[in-house]
Design a protein around this motif. Structure first.
Motif, PDB file in Angstrom:
ATOM      1  N   UNK A  36       0.829  -1.197   0.000  1.00 21.91           N
ATOM      2  CA  UNK A  36       0.000   0.000   0.000  1.00 21.91           C
ATOM      3  C   UNK A  36       0.867   1.252   0.000  1.00 21.91           C
ATOM      4  N   UNK A  37       1.916   1.266   0.805  1.00 21.66           N
ATOM      5  CA  UNK A  37       2.778   2.443   0.842  1.00 21.66           C
ATOM      6  C   UNK A  37       3.515   2.631  -0.477  1.00 21.66           C
ATOM      7  N   UNK A  38       3.909   1.527  -1.099  1.00 25.20           N
ATOM      8  CA  UNK A  38       4.568   1.634  -2.392  1.00 25.20           C
ATOM      9  C   UNK A  38       3.619   2.179  -3.443  1.00 25.20           C
ATOM     10  N   UNK A  39       2.382   1.685  -3.449  1.00 28.47           N
ATOM     11  CA  UNK A  39       1.405   2.154  -4.423  1.00 28.47           C
ATOM     12  C   UNK A  39       0.968   3.588  -4.141  1.00 28.47           C
ATOM     13  N   UNK A  40       1.061   4.008  -2.886  1.00 31.83           N
ATOM     14  CA  UNK A  40       0.763   5.403  -2.575  1.00 31.83           C
ATOM     15  C   UNK A  40       1.682   6.312  -3.391  1.00 31.83           C
ATOM     16  N   UNK A  41       2.961   5.947  -3.445  1.00 29.30           N
ATOM     17  CA  UNK A  41       3.920   6.728  -4.228  1.00 29.30           C
ATOM     18  C   UNK A  41       3.612   6.644  -5.720  1.00 29.30           C
TER      19      UNK A  41
END
Length: 463
Positions: free
Chosen positions: A155-160
């Motif tokens: 999720x944090x990677x896709x946030x970027x």
């Protein structure tokens, strides 16, 4: 099976139409359209309220499958803005049974392609594969929809990634002009929010909010599966039923699908106005328009004809007047968008900043001329031919037919076959086009300009 079936067919949620048959896996099944030897459209409501619509095309060696959730960006509650688009990304990042690489490899190994699309009122996960690979495609996409793990690290990677996607769109002044126009013309309505979310919303949305959005909406009664190509309806139903059952989703025999959105038009209360957004660019991007008809409005075919005549091609009025006669723009066109309870009509042009006001005035004058003087019989005939060709050519692709089934089930509640659609286009009259144009021309006008301006006053408009 009858020789043929009339094909402007209402789609009741229960699926008990004439010509139907029931089976444990196929659920409440019915023939919607078709004749022996040709394309056959069938619809079933499976246990749990899952709806399956297929169009069997005997000569096709490929098939396109789509898993639709009738939830889009308009359905996000406070603190969840951007969650729908977030889920579109995260469902490809792994399930309890598959890694992200497993999902990607499954389609690469058969030469297929998979993707997803988030809209304001729905989300669709789809794949196009050889007919023999359809069972795999159903299994993988069903696994994504029912078993996503929503891993915190992913999720944090896709946030970027999503922030980069938004930044890319914000670097395109034409894209910004369209987005800002929608925000203004539908101001106050949930449809005005951007589909992908804002940078602020994406940065602040939590995994818990995304998880709650997923748990609330990704359930059997919300799911619509559509497929077109070389397939058998009963086999598709069986595969969908098995895949969803294996995931542990509750499939109660008497469960009904969720109700479609209300088609009652809402009063947007638009007041119009001029909105300027500064960008240090060499070209002004103009979008001008007003609220318009809904997706189920009987005049949607009239809108298609009017749009084709006004700004739908190189021979359209806008293109001829602004580009061909005056050389003021490279690109200019008109467009419309329609949703369950609201819609809008607009015009676009990109021009030199020094000619911005001239182009705005010309766009308005052309709409007013259409409303005052109407169209000719020759223009009507040309538009009917243009639209008829576009309808037929678009439906030579299995993906387009799959999408048509999804829109019929989720939006209009009516399946319209090609012949009926063509007939409705041909029934549009000169008077109907002028009447709709007059309604649009008389509505408060929203003007959005993205370019090297800081206020409407620089364009000669009052503050």
């Amino acid at each position: 099976m009858p020789n043929s079936l009339a094909a402007a067919v209402p789609l009741p949620l229960t699926g008990h139409e004439a010509g139907g048959k029931d089976s444990p896996a196929s659920g409440k099944s019915s023939l919607i359209s078709g004749k022996p030897g040709g394309a056959i459209v069938r619809r079933s409501v499976l246990p749990g309220g899952v709806r399956v619509l297929t169009e069997s095309m005997p000569d096709q060696r490929s098939a396109t499958i789509g898993f639709w959730i009738g939830v889009g960006s308009r359905d996000e509650s406070g603190g969840q803005h951007g969650s729908t688009h977030f889920l579109e990304h995260l469902l490809f990042k792994g399930t309890r049974r598959r890694t992200a690489l497993d999902i990607a490899s499954a389609f690469d190994e058969v030469g297929g392609e998979s993707n997803a699309a988030t809209a304001k009122e729905s989300t669709c996960y789809y794949a196009r594969v050889l007919d023999e690979a359809l069972p795999m495609a159903i299994d993988v996409i069903a696994d994504m929809v029912t078993g996503a793990v929503l891993d915190p690290r992913e999720l944090e990677q896709e946030r970027s990634v999503i922030l980069e996607e938004i930044a890319m769109d914000n670097d395109d002044p034409a894209e910004v002009a369209h987005e800002k126009f929608v925000e203004s013309v539908l101001a106050g309505h949930a449809l005005a929010r951007p589909i992908g979310g804002t940078p602020e919303a994406i940065r602040s949305v939590t995994r818990e909010s995304v998880q709650d959005h997923y748990a609330r909406h990704y359930r059997p009664a919300e799911l619509v599966v559509t497929a077109a190509g070389g397939l058998d309806h009963d086999v598709v139903c069986q595969l969908v039923f098995e895949a969803i059952s294996a995931a542990g989703w509750p499939l109660h025999p008497d469960a009904e699908p969720v109700h479609r959105r209300s088609a009652a038009s809402v009063d947007i209360g638009a007041t119009g106005g001029v909105h300027v957004h500064y960008r240090a660019v060499e070209q002004a991007n103009i979008v001008m328009g007003c609220p318009s008809i809904t997706a189920s409005d009987d005049r949607r075919y009239v809108m298609s004809v009017m749009n084709a005549i006004f700004g739908g091609g190189m021979s359209s009025r806008l293109f001829q007047e602004i580009r061909e006669k005056r050389g003021l723009a490279y690109a200019t066109y008109s467009f419309s968008a329609a949703y369950a309870d609201a819609g809008y009509f607009g015009m676009y042009a990109g021009c030199s900043p020094t000619r911005t006001r001239e182009v705005i005035d010309l766009m308005g004058e052309e709409l007013e001329k259409l409303a005052a003087e109407g169209i000719t019989d020759a223009e009507l005939a040309k538009a009917v031919g243009q639209l008829s060709g576009g309808i037929v050519l678009a439906l030579e692709d299995t993906g387009s037919r799959m999408s048509r089934l999804g829109r019929a089930e989720l939006v209009t509640g009516e399946f319209v076959d090609v012949d009926t659609a063509l007939q409705r286009i041909r029934q549009v009259t000169v008077a109907q086009v002028q009447e709709l144009a007059a309604e649009l021309a008389g509505s408060p006008r929203t003007i959005t300009v993205v370019g090297p301006f800081t206020s409407p006053a620089e364009l000669g408009f009052p503050l």
